[in-house]
Design an enzyme around this catalytic site. Structure first.
Site, mmCIF file in Angstrom:
data_model
loop_
_atom_site.group_PDB
_atom_site.id
_atom_site.type_symbol
_atom_site.label_atom_id
_atom_site.label_comp_id
_atom_site.label_asym_id
_atom_site.label_seq_id
_atom_site.Cartn_x
_atom_site.Cartn_y
_atom_site.Cartn_z
ATOM 1 N N ASP A 94 -61.323 14.420 -13.271
ATOM 2 C CA ASP A 94 -62.786 14.072 -13.543
ATOM 3 C C ASP A 94 -63.039 15.269 -14.670
ATOM 4 O O ASP A 94 -62.522 16.157 -14.845
ATOM 5 C CB ASP A 94 -63.404 14.221 -12.317
HETATM 6 N N1 URA Z 1 -60.278 13.721 -6.687
HETATM 7 C C1 URA Z 1 -61.321 13.891 -7.270
HETATM 8 O O1 URA Z 1 -62.218 13.709 -6.698
HETATM 9 N N2 URA Z 1 -61.393 14.259 -8.795
HETATM 10 C C2 URA Z 1 -60.302 14.422 -9.519
HETATM 11 O O2 URA Z 1 -60.473 14.729 -10.512
HETATM 12 C C3 URA Z 1 -59.040 14.563 -8.752
HETATM 13 C C4 URA Z 1 -58.883 14.072 -7.542
#
Ligand code: URA
Length: 248
Positions: free
Chosen positions: A109
């Site tokens: 993310d």
């Molecule tokens: N889980 C999440 O919520 N975000 C990420 O970036 C990776 C795993």
């Protein structure tokens, strides 16, 4: 048998960052390029990178078919190769290396930090991301509230997400259980074996917790190099590439 496929001289040089196909054609026609010690002016000449020595103005070109980088992704950039408005992980790569077909293996993310592999080895990337592979990924997370034995069991049993999907068994290891009365968040290590959209955040939401910070620390046997500051990257060693190959 050759490990690396033969390819045209102009493609080899442009893959190695010596310019566009038309730039390297000019270079070749100028007579500065030699193959096995002989001047080669034909850009279409087929080169076997495992056997042939290519030099430019006397300096040997060290040909590598694929590039593999480990990036410590900082928060604030997206895991994409290009975007109209946002900075991407590719913007963190030196311009000379950026245009060689690199892509991030999977997504973190925008606000997640940590280990992201960038490569132009499409086969390896796709094998690592294949849903059936279940490559383990470990994260450090800081979450609101207190982590309980029930939460650990819920991760182990699988958590039904908001869209009805039941996650595979995952691990939740408390480092600091957290104390909401004192306002102390919990710190945990999470290991998941798949990569659903916002997976860890959504798993925590189901348990009534909010992820305040998330950082990936490993993917299969490959660990994030602790010497890399957020935004820094380096090439993978041959042993690290092998770890990924073994995983895929
Ligand atoms: N889980 C999440 O919520 N975000 C990420 O970036 C990776 C795993």
């Amino acid at each position: 048998m050759d490990r690396v496929k033969a390819l045209r001289l102009d493609r080899l040089l442009s893959n190695m960052g010596y310019g566009s196909r038309s730039d390297v054609k000019k270079l070749i026609r100028s007579g500065k390029v030699t193959v096995n010690g002989e001047v080669q002016r034909d850009e279409a000449e087929h080169i076997r990178p495992d056997h042939d020595r290519v030099s430019i103005a006397g300096t040997e070109v060290n040909y590598r078919q694929f590039l593999y980088f480990m990036l410590n992704k900082p928060a604030g950039v997206i895991s994409a190769t290009s975007d109209a408005t946002e900075r991407t992980v590719l913007d963190l790569i030196e311009p000379a290396e950026r245009n060689k077909g690199l892509f991030p293996v999977g997504r973190l993310d925008k606000d997640t930090e940590g280990l992201l592999v960038l490569t132009n080895d499409g086969d390896l990337g796709h094998r690592l991301l294949a849903p059936k592979k279940h490559v383990p990924k470990r994260y450090i997370a800081v979450v609101s509230g207190k982590v309980t034995p029930e939460d650990i069991r819920a991760f182990h049993d699988g958590i039904r997400l908001d869209d009805g999907y039941l996650t595979l068994s995952a691990k939740l290891e408390p480092v600091q259980p957290g104390d909401p009365e004192k306002g102390d968040p919990a710190e945990v290590i999470v290991e998941i074996h798949e990569g659903k959209y916002h997976q860890i955040k959504r798993m925590m939401t189901v348990l009534g917790k909010k992820v305040l910070y998330l950082k990936r620390i490993s993917m299969g046997g490959l660990m994030l190099d602790p010497d890399l500051k957020p935004g820094e990257y380096r090439e993978l060693s041959a042993a690290e590439i092998q770890l990924l190959q073994n995983e895929s």
